[in-house]
Design an enzyme around this catalytic site. Structure first.
Site, short mmCIF file in Angstrom:
data_model
loop_
_atom_site.label_atom_id
_atom_site.label_comp_id
_atom_site.label_asym_id
_atom_site.label_seq_id
_atom_site.Cartn_x
_atom_site.Cartn_y
_atom_site.Cartn_z
CG HIS A 515 -2.00 1.10 1.41
ND1 HIS A 515 -3.04 1.26 0.98
CD2 HIS A 515 -1.72 2.49 1.84
CE1 HIS A 515 -3.75 2.41 1.32
NE2 HIS A 515 -2.72 3.23 1.68
CD GLU A 516 1.55 3.56 3.73
OE1 GLU A 516 1.93 4.53 2.97
OE2 GLU A 516 0.56 3.51 4.23
CG HIS A 519 0.14 6.51 -0.72
ND1 HIS A 519 -0.71 7.08 -1.43
CD2 HIS A 519 -0.08 5.69 0.39
CE1 HIS A 519 -1.82 6.79 -0.62
NE2 HIS A 519 -1.63 6.13 0.25
CG HIS A 522 0.44 8.71 -7.41
ND1 HIS A 522 -0.93 9.21 -6.50
CD2 HIS A 522 0.23 9.30 -8.51
CE1 HIS A 522 -1.52 9.91 -7.30
NE2 HIS A 522 -0.82 10.00 -8.65
#
Length: 727
Positions: A515-516, A519, A522
């Site tokens: 998940h991290e 980010h 991105h």
């Protein structure tokens, strides 16, 4: 010497000591104010370069320096650092609050925007001009002087209050411990949790003992596995008191924060803080966000209630207890659970129904293999190359570097090794010995896109949770074809290593890493020419799409085989265990969604309806607002409102935005269907996602970016379909 103001791309963390903060931030504030004054005094002709770009460039040193201070406050908190940070926080907050309220500056920005002739600017810069005007207006640029002063005071006060809230949460967690000397009290706990508790006790000077804390790797195993109900109750009660105790109390702070946010929103012309926050997000308004959350809950409510009833019945049947009514008959309903029983009996029910023990997966998730495999997957599908950095090059020349929240790039990109001149290789500087530094490259061109730090395990000086942040936002100049690289970081509080064993993670912790990292990708893959529109600088209800879609690669056999290997034998997860993992994937999924939706609804209710009630009992208001969202318990648990850093640890943060997790989860469930159709490791699909979503930042409306990738609007039922809750 001003270590917080150096132009190095790679941070010299060892030089960033608390005694430099006041002088360095003061100097940065003076430079930033001079830049603001210069733009405000700019004479015609007004151009993009001498207004908006000049303002952004002038704020870079301060943005970067204060970002470093704030980051260290999150990962290396100490009395000296906290004092230095808090001494400068009001000054920094006052400065940033003053920018959109500066009448002369606003006049120049507005004059340029209204008369520049958009045809001379690229579409991205045209969008940024409009976004800049909206930012200024949203922050009060059109207010009369007396209201501007009031807005500035409200923002400054909020910065102080939210910082104190965050400190109280950290201090309350660190203030509590449970030392156990009788091993019999540990019955039911996994070997991994017992070994970690013993190691922690030894580090604190307790021999032949086990130490438990309120940090997640310690707290969660107790609540899930401990047969000792008294221990579970004691730990649960301690966790409930975070932010509520006599010391480190956040109750008055939350009341004031909510009041000030509402005042600020109304001062800025909005009905409430939720409308202020969501106005330019995908939801469009606080009520739209609330309606989205309530509609989604309505679709799962029946299943949620059934799951709660089934769990009560499971415990009742497992204990084979006869409950009698007053006339001696059998009770028509099993008794309510205690809140410290839920995770414990849910785990027992899962084992009974699926013969699945999540602890059996731990040996297959050594953290180094998980990270290496995650990198391999990202490299395969997104066309990247990731390298751990054992030595780096520090430029000796004074080169201006790109920084977070700044505008146009200045100077030639010298972040990649091919561009650096007169440099000296050194060991990478990090803020803690466990931190690692990596560089990320485009696999085809060899260009360095950026670098990032990773810090995965808990410390008493480190705030809880997991997060990604950026230290430098780079860009690509389409005219010159030059790139300035990004610099980011990912942090977590995952299970640490014990003895000679590597850190062995739960499957949920593996999802957290992915998940991290989503980010982070991105940020690092951003290709936008305007830094302030690059990377994760997107509407908040779109920012979770790249992070949440990455979690899907934690469930597929083909991708799991890249990293899920036994730490001793290198064998993949056995087929039987993998089948049990998949079978249990949607176990109590409605309850999971209800919990997340309850957080989002509480958030929105606090920022929409609480200020209108005139009430003082916040707990009673939350209980009423969340009626139906929380299972009935024998002992009613209190909300986490006084220990909810997402909402109250920064001036805005996720406030009135927690619904974004579910909003983006709908997007991720739908977008991943394309990977499933094309092949989850399909590099063509992965590169399209990279170039159409990750690389675009906020260069276009996020709804359009989504359509560019999927060829259509999102399917609103995709999430419930994936989670087995549709129909």
């Amino acid at each position: 010497m001003h270590p917080f103001l150096t132009d190095d791309f790679y941070i010299r963390w060892g030089s960033l000591t608390p005694d430099h903060i006041e002088a360095d931030i003061s100097k940065a504030l003076e430079q930033a104010q001079a830049a603001v004054d210069a733009v405000a005094a700019q004479e015609a002709p007004l151009t993009y370069a001498n207004t908006i770009a000049a303002l952004d460039a002038g704020l870079e040193p301060l943005s970067k320096a204060w970002g470093l201070v704030s980051h260290l406050d999150s990962v290396c908190n100490s009395a000296e650092l906290r004092a230095a940070h808090n001494a400068m926080l009001p000054k920094v907050s006052e400065f940033f609050s003053s920018i959109p309220l500066n009448a002369a500056l606003w006049q120049k920005i507005k004059a340029f925007a209204e008369n520049h002739g958009e045809e001379s600017l690229s579409p991205t810069k045209q969008r940024y001009v409009k976004e800049t005007l909206a930012d200024f207006r949203e922050e009060g640029a059109d207010l009369p002087p007396e209201k501007k002063q009031q807005a500035a005071e409200l923002k400054n006060r909020l910065a102080t209050l939210t910082q104190k809230y965050s400190e109280n949460c950290l201090d309350a967690v660190n203030a509590w411990e449970k030392i156990i000397h009788d091993e019999a009290e540990l019955a039911g706990l996994p070997e991994s949790a017992i070994a970690a508790a013993k190691q922690d006790a030894e580090k604190k000077g307790h021999q032949q003992a086990w130490r438990f804390t309120l940090q997640a790797p310690s707290y969660m195993p107790v609540m899930t596995y401990a047969d000792n109900e008294a221990l579970r109750r004691e730990v649960w009660q301690a966790y409930q008191e975070i932010g509520r105790g006599e010391s480190h109390n956040n109750q008055e702070l939350v009341h004031e924060i909510l009041d000030l946010r509402h005042q600020l929103a109304q001062l800025l012309g909005e009905r409430n803080f939720a409308d202020h926050v969501t106005k330019r997000r995908m939801a469009g308004s606080g009520h739209n966000a609330l309606r989205f959350s309530e509609d989604l809950f309505a679709k799962i409510r029946s299943r949620f209630e059934t799951e709660a009833s089934q769990l009560r019945s499971f415990k009742h049947d497992a204990l084979d207890v006869q409950h009698s009514t007053s006339d001696g008959g059998r009770s028509p309903e099993p008794p309510l659970l205690q809140p410290w029983e839920t995770a414990y009996w849910a785990e027992k029910q899962r084992r009974a129904h699926y013969e699945f023990d999540e602890e059996a997966l731990r040996p297959y998730f050594p953290i180094h293999r998980v990270i290496d495999g995650m990198f391999e997957i990202a490299q395969t599908i997104f066309g990247l190359r990731i390298e751990e950095t054992s030595n780096i090059e520090h430029p000796t020349s004074n080169v201006q570097r790109p920084t977070s929240n700044a505008g146009e790039a200045s100077g030639k990109n010298r972040g990649s090794s091919s561009d650096v001149q007169h440099s000296v290789p050194t060991e990478p500087s990090v803020w803690h010995e466990e931190v690692k530094l990596y560089r990320l490259f485009d696999a085809d061109s060899g260009e360095m896109l950026g670098a990032f730090y990773a810090d995965w395990h808990p410390r008493e000086s480190k705030r809880g949770g997991a997060w990604m942040n950026y230290l430098i936002t780079g860009n690509r100049d389409p005219e010159q074809g030059e790139r300035s690289p990004h610099l980011g970081l990912i942090c977590g509080n995952l299970t640490p290593s014990v003895g000679d064993k590597p850190a062995l993670l739960t499957h949920r912790e593996v999802e957290t890493i992915f998940h991290e990292f989503g980010h982070l990708l991105h940020h690092l893959c951003g290709e936008v020419e305007v830094k302030s529109l690059n990377g994760v600088n997107v509407p908040w209800d779109f920012v979770e799409l790249p992070s949440q879609i990455m979690e899907n690669w934690c469930w597929d056999r083909e991708s799991l085989n890249r990293f899920a290997r036994h730490y001793e034998t290198d064998e993949p997860i056995p087929e039987e265990l993998f089948a049990k993992l998949l079978a249990a994937r949607n176990y109590m999924k409605a309850s999971f969604h209800a919990r997340q939706l309850s957080f989002g609804k509480m958030d929105l209710e606090l920022h929409i309806n609480w200020p209108l009630t005139g009430k003082t009992d916040l707990d009673a208001f939350i209980d009423e607002a969340l009626d139906g969202y929380i299972p009935a318990y024998a002992t009613q648990p209190k909300s986490n409102v006084f220990n909810f850093g997402h909402l109250f640890s920064s001036t805005t943060g996720y406030a009135a935005g927690y619904y974004s997790y579910k909003w983006a989860e709908v997007l991720d469930a739908d977008a991943f269907t394309r990977f499933q159709e094309d092949g989850i490791l399909n590099p063509q699909t992965g590169r399209e996602f990279r170039h159409k979503i990750l690389a675009q930042g906020n260069a276009q409306d996020p709804a359009q970016l989504y359509r560019d990738f999927m060829g259509r609007d999102p399917d609103p039922d995709a999430l419930l379909r994936r989670d087995g809750l549709l129909g």
